[in-house]
Design an enzyme around this catalytic site. Sequence first.
Site, PDB file in Angstrom:
ATOM      1  N   GLU A 109      26.421   0.509 -15.894  1.00 32.75           N
ATOM      2  CA  GLU A 109      27.135   1.275 -14.864  1.00 32.75           C
ATOM      3  C   GLU A 109      27.823   2.500 -15.459  1.00 32.75           C
ATOM      4  OE1 GLU A 109      29.918  -1.471 -12.960  1.00 32.75           O
ATOM      5  OE2 GLU A 109      28.381  -3.025 -12.978  1.00 32.75           O
ATOM      6  N   LYS A 157      37.119  -1.961  -8.900  1.00 38.63           N
ATOM      7  CA  LYS A 157      35.729  -1.535  -9.077  1.00 38.63           C
ATOM      8  C   LYS A 157      34.951  -2.118  -7.920  1.00 38.63           C
ATOM      9  CE  LYS A 157      32.673  -3.306 -12.163  1.00 38.63           C
ATOM     10  NZ  LYS A 157      31.767  -3.475 -13.313  1.00 38.63           N
ATOM     11  N   HIS A 203      34.310  -6.225  -7.390  1.00 39.90           N
ATOM     12  CA  HIS A 203      33.217  -6.782  -6.600  1.00 39.90           C
ATOM     13  C   HIS A 203      32.179  -7.432  -7.525  1.00 39.90           C
ATOM     14  CE1 HIS A 203      30.564  -2.872  -7.025  1.00 39.90           C
ATOM     15  NE2 HIS A 203      31.065  -3.281  -8.185  1.00 39.90           N
ATOM     16  N   ASP A 206      34.930  -8.255 -19.094  1.00 38.24           N
ATOM     17  CA  ASP A 206      34.376  -8.915 -17.897  1.00 38.24           C
ATOM     18  C   ASP A 206      33.728 -10.217 -18.358  1.00 38.24           C
ATOM     19  OD1 ASP A 206      32.925  -9.727 -15.686  1.00 38.24           O
ATOM     20  OD2 ASP A 206      31.569  -8.022 -15.651  1.00 38.24           O
ATOM     21  N   LYS A 211      37.291 -11.084 -11.113  1.00 33.38           N
ATOM     22  CA  LYS A 211      36.324 -11.400 -10.072  1.00 33.38           C
ATOM     23  C   LYS A 211      36.644 -12.822  -9.616  1.00 33.38           C
ATOM     24  CE  LYS A 211      32.386  -8.839 -12.091  1.00 33.38           C
ATOM     25  NZ  LYS A 211      31.276  -8.978 -13.088  1.00 33.38           N
ATOM     26  N   GLU A 250      24.054  -2.034  -6.535  1.00 31.14           N
ATOM     27  CA  GLU A 250      25.393  -1.665  -6.067  1.00 31.14           C
ATOM     28  C   GLU A 250      25.416  -0.293  -5.392  1.00 31.14           C
ATOM     29  OE1 GLU A 250      28.033  -2.039  -9.403  1.00 31.14           O
ATOM     30  OE2 GLU A 250      27.811  -4.211  -9.475  1.00 31.14           O
ATOM     31  N   ASP A 265      30.361   0.493 -17.577  1.00 27.87           N
ATOM     32  CA  ASP A 265      30.224  -0.931 -17.874  1.00 27.87           C
ATOM     33  C   ASP A 265      28.956  -1.048 -18.709  1.00 27.87           C
ATOM     34  OD1 ASP A 265      29.968  -3.622 -18.111  1.00 27.87           O
ATOM     35  OD2 ASP A 265      29.829  -4.058 -15.959  1.00 27.87           O
ATOM     36  N   SER A 280      24.465  -9.960 -13.551  1.00 27.71           N
ATOM     37  CA  SER A 280      24.716  -9.983 -14.996  1.00 27.71           C
ATOM     38  C   SER A 280      25.932 -10.874 -15.234  1.00 27.71           C
ATOM     39  CB  SER A 280      24.910  -8.564 -15.553  1.00 27.71           C
ATOM     40  OG  SER A 280      26.166  -8.049 -15.245  1.00 27.71           O
ATOM     41  N   GLU A 327      33.881  -1.096 -20.091  1.00 27.66           N
ATOM     42  CA  GLU A 327      33.830  -2.535 -19.848  1.00 27.66           C
ATOM     43  C   GLU A 327      32.751  -3.163 -20.720  1.00 27.66           C
ATOM     44  OE1 GLU A 327      33.670  -3.399 -15.623  1.00 27.66           O
ATOM     45  OE2 GLU A 327      32.351  -5.122 -15.999  1.00 27.66           O
ATOM     46  N   HIS A 343      20.964  -4.470 -12.943  1.00 28.35           N
ATOM     47  CA  HIS A 343      21.103  -4.107 -11.527  1.00 28.35           C
ATOM     48  C   HIS A 343      19.967  -3.232 -11.010  1.00 28.35           C
ATOM     49  CE1 HIS A 343      25.716  -4.881 -11.789  1.00 28.35           C
ATOM     50  NE2 HIS A 343      24.998  -5.980 -11.855  1.00 28.35           N
TER      51      HIS A 343
HETATM   52  C1  PEP Z   1      29.828  -6.208 -11.087  1.00 26.82           C
HETATM   53  C2  PEP Z   1      29.115  -6.569 -12.161  1.00 26.82           C
HETATM   54  O1  PEP Z   1      27.881  -7.085 -12.054  1.00 26.82           O
HETATM   55  P1  PEP Z   1      27.542  -8.593 -11.672  1.00 26.82           P
HETATM   56  O2  PEP Z   1      28.209  -8.876 -10.374  1.00 26.82           O
HETATM   57  O3  PEP Z   1      26.046  -8.575 -11.601  1.00 26.82           O
HETATM   58  O4  PEP Z   1      28.089  -9.447 -12.775  1.00 26.82           O
HETATM   59  C3  PEP Z   1      29.636  -6.402 -13.525  1.00 26.82           C
HETATM   60  O5  PEP Z   1      28.953  -6.739 -14.496  1.00 26.82           O
HETATM   61  O6  PEP Z   1      30.755  -5.934 -13.698  1.00 26.82           O
HETATM   62 MG    MG Z   2      30.654  -6.077 -15.898  1.00 24.47          MG
END
Ligand code: PEP
Ligand code: MG
Length: 399
Positions: free
Chosen positions: A155, A376, A353, A300, A325, A196, A232, A42, A273, A146
Amino acid sequence: MTRISGVSLRRVLDSRGNPTVEADVLTASGGFGRAAAPSGASTGEHEAIELPPGEAIAAARKHAVPRLVETAHAGNQREVDAALRGADGTENFSEIGANSAVAISMAAAKAGADVLGAPLYQHLGGAFRGENFPVPLGNVVGGGEHAADATHIQEFLAAPVGAPSVSEAVFANAAVHETVGEILTERGIPAAKGDEGAWAPAIDDAEAFEIVAAACERVAEDVGFDIQFGLDIAASELWDGDAYQYGETSRTPEEQIDYVAELVREYDLAYVEDPVEENDFDGFAALTERVGSETLLCGDDLFVTNTERLETGIEQGAGNSILIKPNQIGTLSLAVDAIETATRNGFTPVISHRSGETEDTTIAHLAVATGAPFIKTGTVGGERTAKLNELIRIAEDAV
Ligand SMILES: C=C(OP(=O)(O)O)C(=O)O
Ligand SMILES: [Mg+2]
């Protein structure tokens, strides 16, 4: 002493079974670092560009490796990362791929730490780090991008905010995951796991709230400390340009803000999130005005670890937290810039992650190195426990 003498790149598997980029960095004095790029499903539309691994490797071999070998120093992260940006020459790593860039950047950091004989968190953060450990946010139920046919919210994350140590927090999240599994079994709901490792049952969001709240409560009673939970929402994935689509239910942008504000109050959420879509700074600000003093509102897809986008958010009061990230922005230096800008401005950094992961543990060290209050990184599954177990080891080491 840390002059780079070699960089090699290869395709390895990620946790989804897709190829990803792994980098080895060698130094003249025999230092060695290895790291692999994670990969999102995503993804935010403003993220740095992930190229197909074969292309990313070929481009990095052509443009980046010659600029690093015999020139840059693995112990000087800014120099390495500037060389990567110079080699790429674009704003978003579309030439060599953010996947090649981040793998090399992280491998160089590890090679630098190896030469210095210091743990990675200490090399990145300095001698005074290692006192504070992040609270792990553990994905226990999930759907969205996911997992097919599961919850609309991407999430549901256990947040053991009262845990006296990182180790107890990690085990508490695993216990919440297990308890969710037991409740699903009691109710006769079959559930596979999503990307995940979270349970991905075909239940609606309302039932997921009820189950996760019950599981957190049960485990909190057992362990004797407070376990809240968070979300999330990954709202960009629900957004069709006019409204947020939760299956049969549609919510206008205003209704979405009301809905999230109600959830925060009803479930005492510790963390939310991406409650609105990735370009809606105004909506994010309106929600922050409503519930920003009660919970973390984390960007994010909104911020994509990008300091400029974060600065816009800070100016507009959009959110009070940023997800970090490293592969969204391409280098450790740029990720640390975003963390430092956040911290200076009262935004809470949450190191994260991706849904596609490897055994790489760099983010555990990055969280300790920067004193980030949250990380996370999942709950179960080898690529997730790699980071969680590393946190336990760092905590033991740092005493
Ligand atoms: C960890 C996540 O998913 P992705 O790595 O698919 O963006 C997220 O959206 O926070
Ligand atoms: Mg996210």
